[in-house]
Design a protein around this motif. Structure first.
Motif, PDB file in Angstrom:
ATOM      1  N   SER A  69       0.812  -1.217   0.000  1.00  0.00           N
ATOM      2  CA  SER A  69       0.000   0.000   0.000  1.00  0.00           C
ATOM      3  C   SER A  69       0.847   1.268   0.000  1.00  0.00           C
ATOM      4  N   TRP A  70       2.156   1.121  -0.070  1.00  0.00           N
ATOM      5  CA  TRP A  70       3.047   2.290  -0.084  1.00  0.00           C
ATOM      6  C   TRP A  70       2.875   3.085  -1.376  1.00  0.00           C
ATOM      7  N   GLY A  71       3.119   4.390  -1.262  1.00  0.00           N
ATOM      8  CA  GLY A  71       3.175   5.244  -2.441  1.00  0.00           C
ATOM      9  C   GLY A  71       1.837   5.741  -2.967  1.00  0.00           C
ATOM     10  N   HIS A  72       0.770   5.576  -2.193  1.00  0.00           N
ATOM     11  CA  HIS A  72      -0.558   6.011  -2.635  1.00  0.00           C
ATOM     12  C   HIS A  72      -1.104   7.196  -1.836  1.00  0.00           C
ATOM     13  N   GLY A  73      -0.303   7.748  -0.923  1.00  0.00           N
ATOM     14  CA  GLY A  73      -0.749   8.889  -0.116  1.00  0.00           C
ATOM     15  C   GLY A  73      -1.520   8.507   1.131  1.00  0.00           C
ATOM     16  N   TYR A  74      -1.647   7.207   1.417  1.00  0.00           N
ATOM     17  CA  TYR A  74      -2.438   6.774   2.573  1.00  0.00           C
ATOM     18  C   TYR A  74      -1.814   7.242   3.892  1.00  0.00           C
ATOM     19  N   ALA A  75      -0.506   7.147   4.018  1.00  0.00           N
ATOM     20  CA  ALA A  75       0.158   7.570   5.262  1.00  0.00           C
ATOM     21  C   ALA A  75       0.011   9.076   5.465  1.00  0.00           C
ATOM     22  N   THR A  76       0.125   9.841   4.391  1.00  0.00           N
ATOM     23  CA  THR A  76      -0.031  11.296   4.501  1.00  0.00           C
ATOM     24  C   THR A  76      -1.440  11.648   4.947  1.00  0.00           C
ATOM     25  N   HIS A  77      -2.435  11.014   4.352  1.00  0.00           N
ATOM     26  CA  HIS A  77      -3.825  11.263   4.742  1.00  0.00           C
ATOM     27  C   HIS A  77      -4.035  10.922   6.225  1.00  0.00           C
ATOM     28  N   ALA A  78      -3.538   9.762   6.631  1.00  0.00           N
ATOM     29  CA  ALA A  78      -3.694   9.337   8.022  1.00  0.00           C
ATOM     30  C   ALA A  78      -2.974  10.298   8.967  1.00  0.00           C
ATOM     31  N   ALA A  79      -1.761  10.713   8.611  1.00  0.00           N
ATOM     32  CA  ALA A  79      -1.004  11.637   9.462  1.00  0.00           C
ATOM     33  C   ALA A  79      -1.730  12.969   9.595  1.00  0.00           C
ATOM     34  N   ASN A  80      -2.286  13.476   8.508  1.00  0.00           N
ATOM     35  CA  ASN A  80      -3.034  14.733   8.579  1.00  0.00           C
ATOM     36  C   ASN A  80      -4.221  14.614   9.526  1.00  0.00           C
ATOM     37  N   HIS A  81      -4.923  13.505   9.472  1.00  0.00           N
ATOM     38  CA  HIS A  81      -6.062  13.285  10.362  1.00  0.00           C
ATOM     39  C   HIS A  81      -5.604  13.268  11.832  1.00  0.00           C
ATOM     40  N   VAL A  82      -4.505  12.574  12.097  1.00  0.00           N
ATOM     41  CA  VAL A  82      -4.019  12.450  13.473  1.00  0.00           C
ATOM     42  C   VAL A  82      -3.493  13.790  13.985  1.00  0.00           C
ATOM     43  N   VAL A  83      -2.854  14.571  13.133  1.00  0.00           N
ATOM     44  CA  VAL A  83      -2.406  15.910  13.540  1.00  0.00           C
ATOM     45  C   VAL A  83      -3.610  16.740  13.964  1.00  0.00           C
ATOM     46  N   SER A  84      -4.669  16.702  13.186  1.00  0.00           N
ATOM     47  CA  SER A  84      -5.881  17.439  13.521  1.00  0.00           C
ATOM     48  C   SER A  84      -6.457  16.975  14.861  1.00  0.00           C
ATOM     49  N   THR A  85      -6.528  15.675  15.062  1.00  0.00           N
ATOM     50  CA  THR A  85      -7.028  15.132  16.331  1.00  0.00           C
ATOM     51  C   THR A  85      -6.138  15.534  17.498  1.00  0.00           C
ATOM     52  N   ALA A  86      -4.835  15.509  17.289  1.00  0.00           N
ATOM     53  CA  ALA A  86      -3.892  15.863  18.354  1.00  0.00           C
ATOM     54  C   ALA A  86      -4.109  17.299  18.825  1.00  0.00           C
ATOM     55  N   PHE A  87      -4.329  18.207  17.883  1.00  0.00           N
ATOM     56  CA  PHE A  87      -4.433  19.621  18.224  1.00  0.00           C
ATOM     57  C   PHE A  87      -5.845  20.040  18.611  1.00  0.00           C
ATOM     58  N   THR A  88      -6.825  19.170  18.423  1.00  0.00           N
ATOM     59  CA  THR A  88      -8.201  19.495  18.826  1.00  0.00           C
ATOM     60  C   THR A  88      -8.617  18.581  19.972  1.00  0.00           C
ATOM     61  N   THR A  89      -9.006  17.374  19.658  1.00  0.00           N
ATOM     62  CA  THR A  89      -9.527  16.433  20.645  1.00  0.00           C
ATOM     63  C   THR A  89      -8.555  16.176  21.792  1.00  0.00           C
ATOM     64  N   ALA A  90      -7.295  15.944  21.478  1.00  0.00           N
ATOM     65  CA  ALA A  90      -6.303  15.625  22.519  1.00  0.00           C
ATOM     66  C   ALA A  90      -5.768  16.872  23.209  1.00  0.00           C
TER      67      ALA A  90
END
Length: 162
Positions: free
Chosen positions: A90-111
């Motif tokens: 699954s490498w090279g399709h942008g999945y990790a970037t999408h997931a990281a962006n989601h987690v950054v948002s959660t870290a700075f809001t929910t957490a």
């Protein structure tokens, strides 16, 4: 398209595929057994029930198939770390970037965190590119002490809440 969701015990077989082959080259180097995968899911579910919460874990899913795992850990009241792993095919399709962006948002809001820090193995520059795309800044290297007693200079990144 990729989504993040809570883990379930049914994810254990898929986790053994994620934690195998080239995907673990820069982690423990050891494949995850089915029993270990079940324990990893049970631990994630237990941490999700803790108050205050110190760790969040999500399965990275595409087309109803678990292809990876991403986690956010609170290290201090205001600082956390993230980690992620994707199945090699699954490498090279942008999945990790999408997931990281989601987690950054959660870290700075929910957490309620103000800073995130991440490290990656120097032989894995693709992780560095994921982190840069997710807004992190390369801040240098940090020594990582391995299980066999050697030291590896990991690449360190940070992201401050704006």
């Amino acid at each position: 398209m990729v989504t993040l969701r809570a883990l379930t015990l049914d994810d254990a077989p898929a986790l053994t595929r994620v934690y195998s082959g080239a995907s673990i080259r820069h982690t423990t180097g050891k494949p995850l057994t089915l029993d270990q995968a079940h324990e990893k899911v049970r631990a994630a579910l237990a941490r999700a029930a803790e108050t205050p919460r110190a760790q969040w874990s999500w399965g990275i899913v595409t087309e109803d198939e678990l292809i990876g795992l991403i986690a956010l850990r609170r290290r201090t009241a205001s600082m956390g770390t993230i980690s992620y792993i994707l199945r090699e095919d699954s490498w090279g399709h942008g999945y990790a970037t999408h997931a990281a962006n989601h987690v950054v948002s959660t870290a700075f809001t929910t957490a309620g965190l103000n800073r995130l820090e991440v490290m990656h193995h120097p032989d894995n520059p693709a992780s560095g590119r994921v982190l840069i795309k997710a807004g992190f800044t390369h801040i240098g290297t940090s020594d990582w002490h391995t299980e066999d007693g050697t030291t590896v200079p990991y690449e360190a990144y940070a992201l401050q809440k704006m």
